[in-house]
Design an enzyme around this catalytic site. Sequence first.
Site, PDB file in Angstrom:
ATOM      1  N   LYS A 108       0.796  -0.988   0.005  1.00  0.00           N
ATOM      2  CA  LYS A 108      -0.083   0.036  -0.060  1.00  0.00           C
ATOM      3  C   LYS A 108       0.924   1.177   0.150  1.00  0.00           C
ATOM      4  O   LYS A 108       1.419   1.608   1.097  1.00  0.00           O
ATOM      5  CB  LYS A 108      -0.968   0.157   1.112  1.00  0.00           C
ATOM      6  CG  LYS A 108      -1.941   1.052   1.135  1.00  0.00           C
ATOM      7  CD  LYS A 108      -2.516   1.517   2.328  1.00  0.00           C
ATOM      8  CE  LYS A 108      -1.744   2.759   2.904  1.00  0.00           C
ATOM      9  NZ  LYS A 108      -1.658   3.849   2.171  1.00  0.00           N
ATOM     10  N   GLU A 121      10.424   1.285  10.172  1.00  0.00           N
ATOM     11  CA  GLU A 121      11.131   2.506   9.944  1.00  0.00           C
ATOM     12  C   GLU A 121      10.349   3.807  10.420  1.00  0.00           C
ATOM     13  O   GLU A 121       9.663   4.477   9.521  1.00  0.00           O
ATOM     14  CB  GLU A 121      11.637   2.860   8.539  1.00  0.00           C
ATOM     15  CG  GLU A 121      12.787   1.590   8.126  1.00  0.00           C
ATOM     16  CD  GLU A 121      13.953   1.512   8.941  1.00  0.00           C
ATOM     17  OE1 GLU A 121      14.151   2.461   9.437  1.00  0.00           O
ATOM     18  OE2 GLU A 121      14.530   0.499   8.460  1.00  0.00           O
ATOM     19  N   CYS A 154      13.397  11.176   7.245  1.00  0.00           N
ATOM     20  CA  CYS A 154      13.428  10.846   8.564  1.00  0.00           C
ATOM     21  C   CYS A 154      14.857  10.886   9.296  1.00  0.00           C
ATOM     22  O   CYS A 154      14.895  10.835  10.481  1.00  0.00           O
ATOM     23  CB  CYS A 154      12.851   9.496   8.608  1.00  0.00           C
ATOM     24  SG  CYS A 154      13.395   8.296   7.625  1.00  0.00           S
ATOM     25  N   GLU A 189       9.808  16.156  15.219  1.00  0.00           N
ATOM     26  CA  GLU A 189      10.252  16.300  13.845  1.00  0.00           C
ATOM     27  C   GLU A 189       9.667  17.164  12.997  1.00  0.00           C
ATOM     28  O   GLU A 189       8.477  17.379  12.863  1.00  0.00           O
ATOM     29  CB  GLU A 189      10.290  14.749  13.303  1.00  0.00           C
ATOM     30  CG  GLU A 189      11.025  14.335  12.231  1.00  0.00           C
ATOM     31  CD  GLU A 189      10.791  12.917  11.765  1.00  0.00           C
ATOM     32  OE1 GLU A 189       9.540  12.327  12.011  1.00  0.00           O
ATOM     33  OE2 GLU A 189      11.574  12.405  10.985  1.00  0.00           O
TER      34      GLU A 189
HETATM   35  P1  ADP Z   1       2.801  10.777   7.109  1.00  0.00           P
HETATM   36  O1  ADP Z   1       2.278  11.483   8.336  1.00  0.00           O
HETATM   37  O2  ADP Z   1       4.050  11.145   6.843  1.00  0.00           O
HETATM   38  O3  ADP Z   1       1.988  10.716   5.983  1.00  0.00           O
HETATM   39  P2  ADP Z   1       1.785   8.281   8.140  1.00  0.00           P
HETATM   40  O4  ADP Z   1       2.509   7.147   8.876  1.00  0.00           O
HETATM   41  O5  ADP Z   1       0.562   8.798   8.293  1.00  0.00           O
HETATM   42  O6  ADP Z   1       2.897   9.140   7.770  1.00  0.00           O
HETATM   43  O7  ADP Z   1       1.841   7.389   6.658  1.00  0.00           O
HETATM   44  C1  ADP Z   1       2.720   6.378   6.031  1.00  0.00           C
HETATM   45  C2  ADP Z   1       1.898   5.483   5.554  1.00  0.00           C
HETATM   46  O8  ADP Z   1       1.152   4.873   6.485  1.00  0.00           O
HETATM   47  C3  ADP Z   1       0.906   5.951   4.314  1.00  0.00           C
HETATM   48  O9  ADP Z   1       1.105   4.973   3.341  1.00  0.00           O
HETATM   49  C4  ADP Z   1      -0.352   6.099   4.946  1.00  0.00           C
HETATM   50  O10 ADP Z   1      -1.544   5.966   4.186  1.00  0.00           O
HETATM   51  C5  ADP Z   1      -0.093   4.932   5.688  1.00  0.00           C
HETATM   52  N1  ADP Z   1      -1.297   4.970   6.929  1.00  0.00           N
HETATM   53  C6  ADP Z   1      -1.940   5.762   7.595  1.00  0.00           C
HETATM   54  N2  ADP Z   1      -2.576   5.282   8.550  1.00  0.00           N
HETATM   55  C7  ADP Z   1      -2.873   4.101   8.487  1.00  0.00           C
HETATM   56  C8  ADP Z   1      -3.504   3.063   8.872  1.00  0.00           C
HETATM   57  N3  ADP Z   1      -4.408   3.471  10.245  1.00  0.00           N
HETATM   58  N4  ADP Z   1      -3.364   1.807   8.719  1.00  0.00           N
HETATM   59  C9  ADP Z   1      -2.445   1.352   7.851  1.00  0.00           C
HETATM   60  N5  ADP Z   1      -1.717   2.353   7.095  1.00  0.00           N
HETATM   61  C10 ADP Z   1      -1.838   3.795   7.366  1.00  0.00           C
END
Ligand code: ADP
Length: 482
Positions: free
Chosen positions: A180, A255, A289, A385
């Site tokens: 994803k 990570e 990061c 961050e």
């Molecule tokens: P950022 O704030 O930098 O976008 P995230 O951790 O929210 O960092 O996003 C990193 C990845 O995790 C993206 O692919 C995002 O769509 C996914 N993501 C966000 N929320 C969820 C969730 N509840 N379950 C699975 N994947 C998620």
Amino acid sequence: MKLIDSSLLKQSCYIAGQWVNAGNSETVPVVNPSTGEVIASVPELGREETLSAIEAAEQAQKAWKKTTAKERSVVLRNWYQLLIENADDLATILTAEQGKPFAEAKGEITYAANFIEWFAEEAKRAYGEVIPSHKPNSRLVVSKEPVGVVGAITPWNFPAAMITRKCGPAFAAGCAVVLKPAPETPLTALALAELAERAGLPAGLFSVITGNAVEIGGALTSSKTVKKISFTGSTAIGKLLMEQSASSVKKMSLELGGNAPFIIFDDADLDAAVEGVMIAKFRNAGQTCVCANRLYVHDAVYDQFAEKLVARVAELKVADGFEAGATIGPLINQAAVTKVQSHVDDALAKGAKRIFGAEQPQGTNFFPPQILTEVTDDMRVAREETFGPLAALFRFKSDDEVIARANDTDSGLAAYAYTQSLQRAWRISEELESGMVGINEGLISTEVAPFGGVKESGLGREGARQGIEDYLETKYVMMGGL
Ligand code: ADP
């Protein structure tokens, strides 16, 4: 978007070896963060499609794990070659959806391809061992087996490299991947899938699903077929995925966020330190990061360093990533701009001084680089961050003090230090609580070295010899009665 090979611009998902349109589902627009223009749209898929991808992955992996390491290596090598041959198109897609300057995007494509090349080589070196037995007439054999189906979730800041450093070792080890990508940058991921298909990766072994993060993440973490989650992103979501994966005791590679200290001692080569900061702080507009978040500068060289940094930062060109000479593109979205601005406002309100930078962001998502001095540990930038082009200069007086302050964080990803003293270099590199340390070096990421963090910055390592271990299980066989 002008591409040499327009078939690399995919607006459908790749599931079980098929290109799948939205059908009755919605689509989600992909927006160029520089212009606000909608450049494409991708399907908003969810649980059902994820489950079919997992099923296909399970089938494909059964056959893939039986191939020889050499066979897997050849496919990966083809994929690597296709990334290199299509680097211009991939970089165009990447800049259009992510915003980073085109030259940097091309650099990322090479970096991304290098992980595939590296693991094409490592596939052949997933050695086991034979242990001298504790019992007569027996042999103890240890071998390595692929963990199985892997669920991968990736962020938008490195839309290509964060994918290849998971998929490279996974496929090399004999695993399958259901990916994803980030909703902001699905197009690079889909282009990589198109190239994987052309490279000869068997149908079903690699699926890319765009859409509802909660549903896709939920389906991946709750599936008993998925044996491992590999995630790069925020610490909060990493913790959530870890919790969700607990019921089926999945392997985890995480990570997560960093809050890197960058220490400039009084014996440092200040010009070299400035160059180090330029790359560790301003690469990808500060959205990595491993970006230097806290610049600790020794009191004796503080003013001199600040002056040199201002001169160098003044050379940066904030512009659309496709504009010639651009070095700082837009931030990913308005929320990112607001966050960096809030760190600046908070620091100024608490007594920091702005020695470089315009007051207001120019244009929608653009944030001009800023340098703040007299930054202190009670300001938000010390704790969180920033993920933007804000250089925050903290003052320190002694080694012990700076080590304690540098380590006073839950994060432990990267750390940097500039010094000419060998003794100090060793001491600092051993005492800093981080997975990676750059001494007199601001750019430490490479496919040949283990990337990863300690404390709340994550679990596991990506790249290097260690990178494939995370996708392998250890099997011990005791052969008795011989
Ligand atoms: P950022 O704030 O930098 O976008 P995230 O951790 O929210 O960092 O996003 C990193 C990845 O995790 C993206 O692919 C995002 O769509 C996914 N993501 C966000 N929320 C969820 C969730 N509840 N379950 C699975 N994947 C998620």
